[in-house]
Design an enzyme around this catalytic site. Structure first.
Site, PDB file in Angstrom:
ATOM      1  N   ASP A 263       0.564  -4.474  -3.600  1.00  0.00           N
ATOM      2  CA  ASP A 263       2.011  -4.510  -3.585  1.00  0.00           C
ATOM      3  C   ASP A 263       2.448  -5.659  -4.511  1.00  0.00           C
ATOM      4  OD1 ASP A 263       4.338  -3.775  -0.887  1.00  0.00           O
ATOM      5  OD2 ASP A 263       4.672  -4.110  -3.038  1.00  0.00           O
TER       6      ASP A 263
HETATM    7  C1  GLC Z   1       8.050  -3.660  -3.248  1.00  0.00           C
HETATM    8  C2  GLC Z   1       7.666  -2.805  -2.056  1.00  0.00           C
HETATM    9  C3  GLC Z   1       6.850  -1.596  -2.423  1.00  0.00           C
HETATM   10  C4  GLC Z   1       7.231  -1.104  -3.804  1.00  0.00           C
HETATM   11  C5  GLC Z   1       6.812  -2.182  -4.791  1.00  0.00           C
HETATM   12  C6  GLC Z   1       7.174  -1.806  -6.223  1.00  0.00           C
HETATM   13  O1  GLC Z   1       7.934  -5.018  -2.892  1.00  0.00           O
HETATM   14  O2  GLC Z   1       7.004  -3.454  -0.981  1.00  0.00           O
HETATM   15  O3  GLC Z   1       7.096  -0.605  -1.412  1.00  0.00           O
HETATM   16  O4  GLC Z   1       6.569   0.104  -4.094  1.00  0.00           O
HETATM   17  O5  GLC Z   1       7.386  -3.462  -4.480  1.00  0.00           O
HETATM   18  O6  GLC Z   1       8.554  -1.729  -6.378  1.00  0.00           O
END
Ligand code: GLC
Length: 717
Positions: A263
């Site tokens: 993430d």
């Molecule tokens: C965010 C979220 C995740 C998302 C990622 C990219 O922090 O936790 O669900 O896909 O970043 O945007």
């Protein structure tokens, strides 16, 4: 190109790559078309030209993508194409209802259809991967990301997982209109302590395996191309560094061969978690756990060379990750068509078709929570309507927290939808109060409009960013002065309908005491206003159900239907039984709750055979009648209970869903099937085991004992 060709090409590339180029394939940076995490977008073009970039996020639009891809293919030493990811969670340019709403349709065919449309639109914009479906079971409405979830039930979330992976990826990942799915956030994120975003997670191993893992197991079974580990820890081990779950369980026991994408900045955040002293250690922990791609932490580019020198990682670990990333790119057809030139263009006709599906999905996601005096439907256009409240005419709020490439000006507000449905009516609109903040000056004018109206439509709730990521609320009620507005309007006693917009169940029992009719509208996307008008006018008989329990008060949280019976189940007459002194145990509305404009009656539940053995299946039949005056779609839920097992079992567990569209007076036998193996219990070693004994079977519209027909079946050893 065949798989063999791909493998040969991957090995040839790997053999030619420098360490920098290998690590570059593991590096994902963001562009600036959306901000979904901390830190500013890096100079991705500079990194790209040095061969230090393997993929991007938050960049879309075919011309721009082609320009960036051209640099990757023509201006780097090896010309390896990028893949482009984006959070296409509930639609791309055509926006569908938030997942918590769409889950309420209890319809895998619909879930797959909307994902397929999202994929077609995203692919046309040059995207090759979506960070979806989000599969975090959640039983805590304080947590803002419950809005992105399919609610509280692992079985329902697992069916949504399968449908969404099929929809996004289609039959062939190399097809120009396919996007790779990313099952997220693996796992247990929905159990953050106290519902507070990014907080610690500490659930029992049994709960983790029975509740939080099954949707991801289903996503792997459906062939998800990628998985995203969650930000959170599980009992002190951050998922981003969790070898036991990422390597041993996911890859070895489940056979997941796809890509693990961290993430946003999560690898660097291993330092804040307190398990890494610096970026080098963080990079090493994540790589050894099998995280292939570092999203935006630059931990791999900055930390892996030193980790290699210190012997914290081996080149073989890096090569294994690079192979998986290159294999994903090959499977996406990017080596053959890096520009996805064959992606179907989005013509106005196709977009109109997509909006029609958005309208269908939206009206099938609206839950009729309450309808006293049959206030709804409003079949004849009222001469004068007052559409009041902070959500009355704010099209962009219909986008919800993850709006993809949706544009606020393309959404249909509630007021716009009602105007279109009742063109001859006079429709006055007033906010009365803002969604939050303390100015009550607008209440009096709003009351004047209500007094003059034949019908009041009161549009209350949260703004879209009051849920979603970083959107936890400790007291998830109606924000600001909305209670004051609602009480003043409803106490006038005019015919009124309440539209609730939110990313979660809102705790406001006083509202349900006052209001006759309340619709849970969540955030319905592009066609919100038209869908609400379809339901309010009766053009569509509301059919959605709650995929999450609706509490009376936050003090009941976590509250969910599949609870254990405890040794002292509730006995109102007995002090020493499981209850509160100041609050009922029961929620305001149970899982599966949702009213209709007609009335469905269940009878004649029969199951066969009487005894089930491993490998067998139980046939369940029930007669459902439409006893009302309007056609409607009924959702039939199948629950089970194991009253005596080696471990205490939930009082109800969802194991099946069936749909029946019935005309007035029509009766139909609805059939469901239940595999015997689905009745296995996880034994002490958390391995599934079929235990001889009786299984109680329940069929009905919701997780409410008085609404369920009961039968039983014996499990033979
Ligand atoms: C965010 C979220 C995740 C998302 C990622 C990219 O922090 O936790 O669900 O896909 O970043 O945007």
């Amino acid at each position: 190109m065949t798989r063999t060709d791909h493998a040969a090409r991957i090995e040839s590339l790997l053999g030619a790559m420098t360490l920098d180029e290998k690590i570059g394939q593991l590096n994902m940076l963001t562009a600036d078309l959306a901000v979904t995490g901390p830190g500013m977008p890096a100079d991705y073009m500079a990194e790209l030209k040095k061969g230090r970039l393997g993929s991007m996020l938050n960049l879309f639009g075919a011309p721009l993508m082609r320009q960036v891809q051209k640099a990757a293919v023509e201006e780097t030493r090896l010309g390896i194409p990028l893949f482009f990811g984006f959070d296409v969670v509930h639609g791309h340019r055509t926006v569908f209802p938030i997942p918590l709403a769409e889950a309420g349709a209890f319809d895998p065919a619909l879930w797959e259809k909307t994902a397929r449309i999202a994929a077609v639109e995203a692919a046309a914009d040059g995207l090759t991967l979506t960070f979806a479906p989000m599969l975090d079971v959640s039983r805590d409405p304080r947590w803002g990301r419950i809005s992105e979830s399919a609610g509280e039930d692992p079985w329902l979330t697992a069916r949504l997982a399968e449908a969404k992976v099929r929809g996004f990826q289609g039959a062939d990942l190399a097809a120009a209109d396919a996007v790779a799915a990313t099952a997220k956030h693996f796992a247990g994120y929905g159990a953050v302590m106290a519902g507070r975003e990014y907080a610690q997670v500490d659930v029992s191993e049994r709960t983790f395996h029975e509740v939080y893992l099954p949707p991801f197991r289903a996503a792997v079974g459906a062939g998800t191309a990628a998985i995203m580990p969650a930000f959170n820890d599980l009992a002190g081990i951050p998922l981003t560094a969790h070898r036991g779950l990422l390597r041993d369980l996911l890859r070895q026991r489940w056979g997941f061969e796809g890509v693990l994408i961290s993430d946003y900045n999560a690898i660097a955040e291993l330092i804040a978690h307190g398990v890494a002293a610096d970026l080098v250690e963080a990079a090493a922990l994540a790589l050894k756990a099998g995280v292939d791609i570092d999203m935006m932490a630059t931990a791999y580019t900055c930390g892996l060379p030193a980790a290699l020198e210190r012997g914290l990682v081996a080149m073989a670990d890096i090569d294994a990750c690079v192979r998986r990333v290159l294999a994903l790119k090959a499977a996406l057809g990017l080596f053959d068509d890096p520009y996805r030139m064959k992606a179907p263009a989005m013509t106005p006709e196709r977009m109109a078709e997509h909006r029609a599906v958005a309208r269908e999905a939206a009206r099938r996601s609206i839950v009729l929570l309450q309808n006293r005096n049959d206030r709804l439907p409003v079949a004849a256009p009222p001469p004068r309507v007052a559409v009041l409240g902070p959500l009355a005419d704010v099209a962009d709020e219909m986008l919800g927290p993850w709006s993809g490439a949706g544009r606020g000006e393309e959404m249909v507000s509630y007021a716009a939808g009602l105007r279109a449905a009742w063109p001859a009516s006079r429709i006055d609109v007033a906010k009365g109060v803002e969604a939050e903040g303390g100015d009550a000056g607008g209440i009096a004018p709003a009351l004047d409009l209500a007094r003059a109206a034949d019908l009041v439509v009161l549009c209350l709730g949260e703004l879209r960013f009051m849920s979603g990521e970083a959107g936890s609320r400790a007291k998830p009620g109606l924000p600001g002065l909305q209670p004051e507005l609602a009480r003043a309007v409803l106490d006038l006693g005019k015919p009124a309908v309440v539209l609730l917009s939110s990313g979660r169940p809102l705790m406001a029992p006083w509202l349900f005491e006052r209001a006759e009719a309340v619709l849970a509208c969540w955030y319905l996307g592009s066609e919100a206003g038209h869908a609400v008008a379809d339901v309010v006018t009766g053009r569509w008989n509301p059919s959605a159900r709650l995929a999450v329990t609706w509490p009376v008060d936050a003090g009941q949280i976590p509250i969910f239907y599949a609870r254990l019976p405890t040794g002292r189940p509730l006995d109102p007459a007995f002090r020493y039984s499981s209850k509160y002194l100041d609050m009922p145990n029961e929620p305001l509305f149970p899982f599966g709750h949702g009213l209709s404009y007609t009335r469905f009656a269940y009878s004649n539940l029969r199951v066969s055979p009487a005894t089930l053995r491993a490998g067998g299946a139980l046939a369940i039949e029930v007669d459902v009648a439409n006893a009302g005056a309007m056609a409607g779609e009924e959702t039939v839920l199948l629950f089970v209970r194991d009253p005596v097992a080696s471990v205490s079992r939930p009082v109800l567990e969802l194991k099946g869903v069936a749909k029946a569209f019935l005309r007035p007076g029509e009766t139909r036998t609805v059939r469901l099937s239940l595999a015997c193996d689905a009745l296995a219990v996880l034994d002490g070693a958390l391995a599934p085991r079929l235990e001889p004994g009786t299984i109680e079977i329940f069929v009905g519209p919701a997780a409410r004992a008085d609404a369920l027909l009961e039968a039983a079946v014996a499990i033979a050893a």
